[in-house]
Design a protein around this motif. Structure first.
Motif, PDB file in Angstrom:
ATOM      1  N   VAL A 112       9.208 -66.415 -63.026  1.00 52.31           N
ATOM      2  CA  VAL A 112       8.595 -67.520 -62.290  1.00 52.31           C
ATOM      3  C   VAL A 112       9.702 -68.179 -61.489  1.00 52.31           C
ATOM      4  CG1 VAL A 112       7.247 -69.643 -62.443  1.00 52.31           C
ATOM      5  CG2 VAL A 112       6.965 -67.874 -64.193  1.00 52.31           C
ATOM      6  N   SER A 113       9.559 -68.161 -60.163  1.00 54.21           N
ATOM      7  CA  SER A 113      10.601 -68.726 -59.309  1.00 54.21           C
ATOM      8  C   SER A 113       9.994 -69.611 -58.230  1.00 54.21           C
ATOM      9  CB  SER A 113      11.440 -67.604 -58.675  1.00 54.21           C
ATOM     10  OG  SER A 113      10.608 -66.702 -57.978  1.00 54.21           O
ATOM     11  N   VAL A 114      10.847 -70.378 -57.582  1.00 49.46           N
ATOM     12  CA  VAL A 114      10.422 -71.292 -56.520  1.00 49.46           C
ATOM     13  C   VAL A 114      11.167 -70.922 -55.247  1.00 49.46           C
ATOM     14  CG1 VAL A 114      10.347 -73.708 -55.772  1.00 49.46           C
ATOM     15  CG2 VAL A 114       9.964 -73.140 -58.169  1.00 49.46           C
ATOM     16  N   ILE A 115      10.410 -70.777 -54.161  1.00 48.56           N
ATOM     17  CA  ILE A 115      11.005 -70.483 -52.856  1.00 48.56           C
ATOM     18  C   ILE A 115      10.652 -71.654 -51.933  1.00 48.56           C
ATOM     19  CG2 ILE A 115      11.104 -68.866 -50.913  1.00 48.56           C
ATOM     20  CD1 ILE A 115       9.833 -66.773 -52.959  1.00 48.56           C
ATOM     21  N   LEU A 116      11.668 -72.226 -51.290  1.00 48.75           N
ATOM     22  CA  LEU A 116      11.434 -73.366 -50.396  1.00 48.75           C
ATOM     23  C   LEU A 116      11.355 -72.907 -48.946  1.00 48.75           C
ATOM     24  CD1 LEU A 116      13.821 -76.064 -51.920  1.00 48.75           C
ATOM     25  CD2 LEU A 116      11.382 -75.743 -52.324  1.00 48.75           C
ATOM     26  N   TYR A 117      10.304 -73.328 -48.280  1.00 52.36           N
ATOM     27  CA  TYR A 117      10.144 -73.103 -46.848  1.00 52.36           C
ATOM     28  C   TYR A 117      10.134 -74.458 -46.161  1.00 52.36           C
ATOM     29  CZ  TYR A 117       8.826 -68.359 -48.194  1.00 52.36           C
ATOM     30  OH  TYR A 117       8.830 -67.095 -48.714  1.00 52.36           O
ATOM     31  N   GLU A 118      10.095 -74.444 -44.841  1.00 54.01           N
ATOM     32  CA  GLU A 118      10.145 -75.709 -44.106  1.00 54.01           C
ATOM     33  C   GLU A 118       8.982 -76.635 -44.480  1.00 54.01           C
ATOM     34  OE1 GLU A 118      10.179 -77.156 -39.492  1.00 54.01           O
ATOM     35  OE2 GLU A 118      11.069 -75.217 -39.949  1.00 54.01           O
ATOM     36  N   SER A 119       7.774 -76.090 -44.546  1.00 53.32           N
ATOM     37  CA  SER A 119       6.594 -76.920 -44.812  1.00 53.32           C
ATOM     38  C   SER A 119       5.964 -76.667 -46.177  1.00 53.32           C
ATOM     39  CB  SER A 119       5.529 -76.672 -43.741  1.00 53.32           C
ATOM     40  OG  SER A 119       6.023 -76.960 -42.469  1.00 53.32           O
ATOM     41  N   PHE A 120       6.384 -75.600 -46.852  1.00 54.04           N
ATOM     42  CA  PHE A 120       5.736 -75.231 -48.109  1.00 54.04           C
ATOM     43  C   PHE A 120       6.738 -75.020 -49.234  1.00 54.04           C
ATOM     44  CE2 PHE A 120       2.503 -73.945 -45.031  1.00 54.04           C
ATOM     45  CZ  PHE A 120       1.341 -74.400 -45.646  1.00 54.04           C
ATOM     46  N   VAL A 121       6.254 -75.215 -50.443  1.00 57.13           N
ATOM     47  CA  VAL A 121       6.952 -74.799 -51.659  1.00 57.13           C
ATOM     48  C   VAL A 121       6.128 -73.631 -52.197  1.00 57.13           C
ATOM     49  CG1 VAL A 121       7.554 -75.421 -54.021  1.00 57.13           C
ATOM     50  CG2 VAL A 121       7.763 -77.124 -52.211  1.00 57.13           C
ATOM     51  N   CYS A 122       6.786 -72.509 -52.437  1.00 55.81           N
ATOM     52  CA  CYS A 122       6.095 -71.329 -52.968  1.00 55.81           C
ATOM     53  C   CYS A 122       6.507 -71.120 -54.423  1.00 55.81           C
ATOM     54  CB  CYS A 122       6.464 -70.093 -52.141  1.00 55.81           C
ATOM     55  SG  CYS A 122       5.863 -68.556 -52.855  1.00 55.81           S
ATOM     56  N   ILE A 123       5.500 -71.145 -55.315  1.00 56.00           N
ATOM     57  CA  ILE A 123       5.735 -70.800 -56.722  1.00 56.00           C
ATOM     58  C   ILE A 123       5.343 -69.341 -56.873  1.00 56.00           C
ATOM     59  CG2 ILE A 123       5.123 -71.242 -59.119  1.00 56.00           C
ATOM     60  CD1 ILE A 123       4.341 -74.122 -58.239  1.00 56.00           C
ATOM     61  N   GLN A 124       6.316 -68.516 -57.236  1.00 59.15           N
ATOM     62  CA  GLN A 124       6.089 -67.073 -57.309  1.00 59.15           C
ATOM     63  C   GLN A 124       6.109 -66.588 -58.763  1.00 59.15           C
ATOM     64  OE1 GLN A 124       7.762 -64.078 -54.388  1.00 59.15           O
ATOM     65  NE2 GLN A 124       9.190 -63.803 -56.082  1.00 59.15           N
ATOM     66  N   VAL A 125       5.062 -65.853 -59.127  1.00 62.64           N
ATOM     67  CA  VAL A 125       4.958 -65.263 -60.469  1.00 62.64           C
ATOM     68  C   VAL A 125       4.976 -63.748 -60.304  1.00 62.64           C
ATOM     69  CG1 VAL A 125       3.543 -65.035 -62.545  1.00 62.64           C
ATOM     70  CG2 VAL A 125       3.601 -67.229 -61.320  1.00 62.64           C
ATOM     71  N   LYS A 126       6.010 -63.135 -60.871  1.00 58.12           N
ATOM     72  CA  LYS A 126       6.172 -61.682 -60.723  1.00 58.12           C
ATOM     73  C   LYS A 126       6.151 -61.040 -62.105  1.00 58.12           C
ATOM     74  CE  LYS A 126       9.084 -58.436 -58.239  1.00 58.12           C
ATOM     75  NZ  LYS A 126      10.228 -58.279 -57.348  1.00 58.12           N
ATOM     76  N   ASP A 127       5.220 -60.089 -62.303  1.00 53.24           N
ATOM     77  CA  ASP A 127       5.139 -59.424 -63.604  1.00 53.24           C
ATOM     78  C   ASP A 127       5.424 -57.928 -63.476  1.00 53.24           C
ATOM     79  OD1 ASP A 127       2.724 -57.857 -63.137  1.00 53.24           O
ATOM     80  OD2 ASP A 127       1.548 -59.677 -63.423  1.00 53.24           O
ATOM     81  N   GLN A 128       5.487 -57.256 -64.612  1.00 53.70           N
ATOM     82  CA  GLN A 128       5.723 -55.814 -64.669  1.00 53.70           C
ATOM     83  C   GLN A 128       4.488 -55.124 -65.241  1.00 53.70           C
ATOM     84  OE1 GLN A 128       9.237 -56.226 -67.170  1.00 53.70           O
ATOM     85  NE2 GLN A 128      10.581 -55.828 -65.423  1.00 53.70           N
ATOM     86  N   GLY A 129       3.330 -55.673 -64.906  1.00 55.99           N
ATOM     87  CA  GLY A 129       2.073 -55.226 -65.486  1.00 55.99           C
ATOM     88  C   GLY A 129       1.458 -54.013 -64.824  1.00 55.99           C
ATOM     89  N   ILE A 130       0.157 -53.860 -65.062  1.00 62.11           N
ATOM     90  CA  ILE A 130      -0.563 -52.660 -64.639  1.00 62.11           C
ATOM     91  C   ILE A 130      -0.785 -52.591 -63.139  1.00 62.11           C
ATOM     92  CG2 ILE A 130      -1.728 -52.383 -66.847  1.00 62.11           C
ATOM     93  CD1 ILE A 130      -4.223 -53.672 -65.572  1.00 62.11           C
TER      94      ILE A 130
END
Length: 195
Positions: A112-130
């Motif tokens: 679970v990570s956070v990426i900052l853009y000029e107008s947005f905050v992106c919360i990213q969830v990356k899994d190793q699933g199916i």
């Protein structure tokens, strides 16, 4: 009962009671989500919100399920603020994390990570699933949609629908990238709040 020193038959009955209790708990939570999914019931009140608080609370929601599957949730926190309804956004992220845990193999990682853009905050969830088939990636956000690939797992196809509704009601959006057998990345975009 399970913590008592019981004979074998009594322990078996206690285990059955626990399984039925877990099933009832699951159905109750899905019923509540289903009622939330009626758009009129989602009252969003966005305000300056600490992204870290949303991440921590949502991760706590799935912690027990992750521990049971020996899944490691790697939380890459960042001191950012967004303009969002804390309660509903936490629920939306919790639904995404719940899917990540549910459809990931044992002993895997969810990042679970956070990426900052000029107008947005992106919360990213990356899994190793199916993973999700390309032709189904748009459909997973429809209410009650469930892929035939996951029919053996419990669920009603409400979680991602609810997540999309919550984000769109506060001028955000959800993106999904996935490949069969190689995991899924879900990105929740929220309006950035400049401190």
């Amino acid at each position: 009962l399970q913590e008592q020193d019981l004979d074998r038959d009594s322990m078996r009955l206690a285990d059955k009671i626990q399984k039925q209790s877990d099933k009832l708990d699951f159905f109750m939570k899905e019923l509540v989500k289903s009622s939330y999914a009626e758009q009129e019931m989602i009252a969003i009140h966005p305000e300056k919100t600490c992204v870290e608080e949303i991440l921590n609370t949502a991760c706590q929601m799935v912690e027990l399920a992750a521990i049971k599957k020996k899944i490691n949730i790697v939380l890459e926190e960042m001191g950012a603020y967004c303009f969002a309804d804390k309660k509903w956004t936490t629920e939306a992220l919790g639904n995404v994390l719940d899917n990540a845990v549910k459809y990931s193999p044992e002993n895997s990682n969810i990042t679970v990570s956070v990426i900052l853009y000029e107008s947005f905050v992106c919360i990213q969830v990356k899994d190793q699933g199916i993973g999700i088939r390309e032709e189904e990636q748009g459909m997973v956000f429809e209410r009650f949609y469930r892929s035939r690939d996951v029919s053996s797992e419990p669920g009603f196809g409400i979680g991602l629908y609810l997540a999309r509704e919550v984000l769109s009601k506060q001028n955000g959006y959800v993106k999904i990238k996935s490949e069969i057998g190689k995991g899924t990345t879900v990105q929740l975009y929220l309006s950035r709040y400049e401190v």
